[in-house]
Write an enzyme that holds these catalytic residues in place. Structure first.
Site, short mmCIF file in Angstrom:
data_model
loop_
_atom_site.label_atom_id
_atom_site.label_comp_id
_atom_site.label_asym_id
_atom_site.label_seq_id
_atom_site.Cartn_x
_atom_site.Cartn_y
_atom_site.Cartn_z
CG HIS A 366 40.21 -45.37 -16.72
ND1 HIS A 366 39.16 -44.51 -16.94
CD2 HIS A 366 41.29 -44.60 -16.48
CE1 HIS A 366 39.60 -43.26 -16.88
NE2 HIS A 366 40.89 -43.29 -16.59
CE LYS A 557 28.32 -51.46 -24.73
NZ LYS A 557 28.39 -50.76 -23.46
NE ARG A 558 38.19 -51.94 -29.31
CZ ARG A 558 39.51 -51.71 -29.35
NH1 ARG A 558 39.97 -50.48 -29.23
NH2 ARG A 558 40.36 -52.69 -29.54
CE LYS A 563 33.84 -52.86 -23.63
NZ LYS A 563 33.46 -51.68 -22.84
CB THR A 665 31.44 -42.78 -21.40
OG1 THR A 665 32.28 -43.55 -22.28
CG2 THR A 665 32.22 -42.48 -20.13
CE LYS A 669 30.18 -40.61 -25.38
NZ LYS A 669 31.25 -41.42 -25.99
C1 26V Z 1 44.84 -51.13 -21.71
C2 26V Z 1 45.81 -51.28 -22.67
C3 26V Z 1 46.75 -52.37 -22.50
C4 26V Z 1 47.95 -52.29 -23.37
C5 26V Z 1 47.71 -51.78 -24.74
C6 26V Z 1 46.90 -50.53 -24.82
C7 26V Z 1 45.85 -50.42 -23.77
C8 26V Z 1 44.91 -49.43 -23.87
C9 26V Z 1 43.95 -49.30 -22.90
C10 26V Z 1 43.91 -50.14 -21.82
C11 26V Z 1 42.92 -50.00 -20.72
C12 26V Z 1 41.64 -49.56 -21.17
C13 26V Z 1 40.76 -49.35 -19.99
C14 26V Z 1 39.50 -48.67 -20.40
O1 26V Z 1 39.34 -48.20 -21.51
N1 26V Z 1 38.59 -48.62 -19.49
C15 26V Z 1 37.31 -48.00 -19.75
O2 26V Z 1 37.39 -46.68 -19.22
C16 26V Z 1 36.19 -45.97 -19.44
C17 26V Z 1 36.42 -44.56 -18.98
O3 26V Z 1 36.62 -44.55 -17.60
C18 26V Z 1 35.06 -46.65 -18.73
O4 26V Z 1 33.87 -45.96 -19.00
C19 26V Z 1 34.91 -48.10 -19.19
O5 26V Z 1 33.95 -48.77 -18.44
C20 26V Z 1 36.24 -48.80 -19.04
O6 26V Z 1 36.18 -50.10 -19.61
#
Ligand code: 26V
Length: 820
Positions: A366, A557-558, A563, A665, A669
């Site tokens: 992701h 978004k975050r 971004k 995503t 929406k």
């Molecule tokens: C990384 C970490 C690192 C350690 C702590 C907790 C944590 C939680 C999440 C992540 C990775 C997040 C990656 C993510 O959210 N990617 C997003 O995924 C979406 C669904 O595929 C996508 O639409 C977004 O573009 C993408 O940024």
């Protein structure tokens, strides 16, 4: 798992009509007699009455899955951002009218009651929300899929804004109980940590390995129902809670002291206490690794126990009958853990266990951001999971032998591809472990998958080209259109019939109505009503009055540098500057909204929140801007906020640096709900533009190649100096105009923008962005054109249903069909 029965509906005949059931739960289950009744009680009673109507289908679906010989899929994810469940369940069960009537008995509306539910925030953002949309689509398609996750006591923090700054507050979403979950203590599992590895020979003289002197934690499952859309299917999301194991307390601690034993219980429960709120930077914390292993081990043991119950110790078909979809690398320990369980606990040989493992693991990536790629230090990993470390070393040794066969004598290749990154502090590369252990590796949008193949995972792609595939993300139209936009739902039902709710490809039938003036009129009225609802929410949360005849321009978004909320803010400053200079020719009134959470330790992201709030206050305090420009930061953005925001949005901001956003995503929406997109050629924006038609999309900025090239010789200061508009924007930012009482606080932001090494190339894209925004304004000034483009966006959104995405997972990765 206790064996579910296949027979008919034992409890259906126990149910009276809905209003009576609601009253029974209020009076008897909750002991609440006096009126007026507190809405929170009405919520709980309604949820219980709705749940009662789910249990039969739930039991039947579980029984079908249990007794069927079909392949089963397990979606392993550290995050499920499910949001509220009540209206979703009511909609999917088709009991809207009864529920409305029942609630009306108490002088309340369903909407008010629904707001009493905590918005279950067991995820950070896109990855977690995608998992929730996927579960919805799996149930809709009757697929044999179970979600496995963690029952965090505290979900994503609540964001409060104080003096323009983000303050994090704990989200104790389970405080008032969770009416949707059912605890299944009979399915509790033991999870090992620490200890050491012992090699020995068993009674038959066979070499065996065991994990000795470990600390055990108990994993207790809580099941949540995932109802399909009016199809008698209810799938399961199984969330694990950590608790101290009784055996551990007795043996280790009764010798010492009672109070310490109880304290130890708290320590054990720490594992499922809190969701990690940083969605981009991995931070190497031991507790996070514990969470990952805890989820993986509990879930795999659960699946294996069910298999053994039915098939005994014959694992020959196990690989063919299971698929574990890994949601990013977070559950990648599943690869060595399945090996351990098969070898140590069930006596299989390495080769047989490896064949099974690589037959049933599949990995979804992701993110391309290097800082988000998980690496675990070998020393931490060996300490916490000593047996898994041995297995990872063995997997690596065998894998590197394959690399040697493919590239004989190429030591550099072996170093590059090794699962262990060597150095003073060696680390395990979790993405590589996931790739080596899986039969499928997928990206989440066309461009993203291309970049994985050509960049990040290029060597692995060369070795195993057939493993790699794309699955462009999608979202469920049942939550993100039917539920959140009732006005549009009604219009769609009248115009193209109601089938779109489970076949979004039908929405293309809207196309011809784009040129129908009376249809456009109704389209506009619906948008206007949705804007009024959002304007109320904005007023309530920020005290800023949105004018519903202005364009609603939204980025939620975050908060992250890539971004580029900063780019959006620079454009707002530009509009503000034009207003102050009286250069308002051709300007259309805009209400600009930004929302999102910053990771608590991500200082620059938090500073961007502060800047947005300070620019917002400055504009609010300036009468000259009143008519033309409003700018707000929407606090505590979450799933339930988006349900109000996306139906009201006219312009969707998807402005990441090209090559950085894997998919997005939220963009989908907005499109479904008739927003036009202003965006870069990044993630799924590319596919959105193709499906809407290029003429119905506002494109700007460098593409992913252009970004790479520009980085080689990037001189933002020259761009600024050559462009009077940009110069004035920077002047306003750098003069302290927005932060008079706190001089200098935004200097890091402006010097970042001016830095030739700025990875996000904000200044490079600013001119193009301003120009594209000018085109947006010109288009908005012509309602007929705008509405036509808006309709064509909704009409082109059929591809972005998560039903389509899940059908592709089912056909191309899982090889499963609907439950009979
Ligand atoms: C990384 C970490 C690192 C350690 C702590 C907790 C944590 C939680 C999440 C992540 C990775 C997040 C990656 C993510 O959210 N990617 C997003 O995924 C979406 C669904 O595929 C996508 O639409 C977004 O573009 C993408 O940024």
């Amino acid at each position: 798992m206790s064996t579910p029965v296949l027979d008919s509906n034992p409890s259906e005949e126990l149910l009276a009509d809905f209003p009576l059931e609601l009253r029974r739960h209020l009076n008897i289950t909750l002991g609440c007699e006096s009126e007026p009744v507190d809405p929170s009680y009405v919520y709980r009673a309604t949820a219980l009455a709705v749940r009662d109507r789910l249990v039969d289908s739930w039991r039947r679906t579980q029984a079908k899955m249990h007794h069927s010989d079909q392949r089963k899929v397990f979606y392993l994810s550290l995050e499920f951002l499910i949001g509220r469940s009540l209206c979703n369940a009511i909609q999917n069960l088709d009991v809207d009218e009864e529920a409305h009537a029942a609630i009306h008995q108490y002088g309340l509306r369903l909407e008010e009651v629904a707001e009493q539910e905590y918005d279950a925030g067991l995820g950070n953002g896109g990855l977690g929300r995608l998992a929730a949309c996927f579960l919805d689509s799996c149930a809709n398609l009757k697929l044999p899929v179970v979600g496995y996750g963690i029952r965090y006591e505290y979900g994503m923090f609540n964001q409060r804004i104080s003096d323009g700054r983000q303050i994090e507050e704990p989200d104790h979403w389970l405080r008032d109980g969770n009416p949707w979950e059912i605890e299944r203590h009979e399915d509790a599992r033991q999870i090992h940590f620490y200890g050491r590895v012992e090699h020995y020979h068993d009674a038959n003289g066979k070499a065996r390995t065991r994990w000795a002197d470990c600390h055990d934690i108990t994993a207790v499952p809580f099941d949540m129902p995932i109802p399909g859309y009016r199809n008698d299917t209810v799938n399961t999301l199984r969330l694990w809670k950590a608790t101290a194991s009784d055996a551990f307390n007795l043996t280790e601690f009764n010798a010492g002291s009672y109070t310490e034993a109880v304290a130890e219980k708290n320590l054990a429960e720490n594992i499922s206490m809190v969701l990690y709120p940083n969605d981009a930077s991995e931070n190497g914390k031991e507790l996070r690794l514990k969470q990952q292993y805890f989820l993986v081990s509990a879930s795999l043991q659960d699946v294996i126990a069910q298999w053994v119950e039915q098939h005994g110790e014959d694992f020959s078909e196990f690989g063919a009958k299971h698929c574990f979809q890994l949601n990013d690398t977070h559950p990648a320990c599943a690869v060595p853990e399945l090996m351990r369980l098969l070898i140590d606990e069930h006596g299989l040989e390495w080769d047989q266990a490896w064949k099974i493992t690589t037959q049933c693991m599949a990995y979804t990536n992701h993110t391309l951001l290097p800082e988000a790629l998980e690496r675990w230090s070998v020393s931490l990993f060996s300490h916490l999971l000593p047996r898994l470390m041995e297995i990872v070393y063995e997997i690596n040794a065998r894998f590197l032998a394959d690399v040697e066969k493919k590239w004989p004598g190429d030591t550099e290749m072996r170093r590059k591809m090794s699962l262990i990154e060597e150095g003073d502090h060696p680390h395990i590369r979790m993405a590589y472990l996931a790739i080596v252990g899986s039969f499928s590796v997928n990206g989440v949008a066309g461009l993203h998958t291309q970049l994985l193949k050509n960049g990040l995972f290029h060597d692995f792609y060369t070795l195993w080209p057939k493993k790699f595939n794309n699955k462009t993300n999608g979202v469920t139209q049942r939550r993100w259109l039917a539920h959140c936009n009732p006005g549009l739902r009604q219009l769609l039902d009248e115009t193209i019939g109601s089938g779109w709710e489970n076949d979004l490809s039908l929405i293309k039938n809207l196309h011809p109505y784009a040129s129908d003036a009376s249809f456009r009129e109704r389209w506009r009225e619906i948008k206007k009503a949705n804007k009024e609802r959002l304007a109320e929410a904005v007023m309530q949360r920020t005290g800023i009055a949105f004018d519903t005849s202005a364009m609603f321009d939204v980025q939620v978004k975050r908060i992250h540098e890539y971004k580029r909320q900063l780019l959006n803010t620079l454009h707002v400053i530009h509009l503000y500057d034009r207003i102050m200079r009286g250069d308002t020719e051709g300007m259309v009134p805009r209400c600009v909204l930004i929302g999102g959470k910053a990771a608590p330790g991500y200082h620059l992201a938090k500073l961007i929140v502060k800047l947005i709030n300070d620019v917002s206050s400055t504009i609010k305090g300036d009468r000259r801007a009143d008519e033309l420009l409003k700018f707000v930061f929407y606090p505590n953005y979450r799933v339930s906020s988006m349900e109000i925001i996306c139906p009201a949005t006219e312009l969707s901001e998807q402005i990441s640096t090209a090559g950085k956003e894997a998919s997005g995503t939220g963009n989908m929406k907005f499109m479904m709900n008739g927003a036009l997109t202003i965006g870069t050629l990044d993630g799924a924006n590319i596919e959105i533009r193709e499906n809407a038609g290029e003429e119905n999309f506002f494109l700007f900025g460098l593409d992913a190649d252009g970004v790479q090239k520009t980085r080689l010789d990037y001189r933002p200061n020259e761009i600024i100096a050559a462009d009077p508009d940009i110069q004035r924007i920077m002047q306003l930012l750098e003069s302290g105009h927005f932060n008079r009482s706190e001089p200098g606080i935004f200097d890091v932001l402006s010097s970042g923008l001016r830095n030739p090494h700025d990875p996000w190339l904000t200044i490079a894209d600013l001119r193009g962005y301003i120009d594209a925004q000018q085109k947006v304004s010109e288009t908005y000034a012509d309602p007929e054109t705008w509405d036509r483009m808006s309709i064509l966006n909704t009409a082109g959104s059929g591809w972005f249903s998560s039903d389509r995405t899940i059908q592709q997972y089912a056909d191309e990765i899982w090889n499963v069909g609907p439950m009979a």
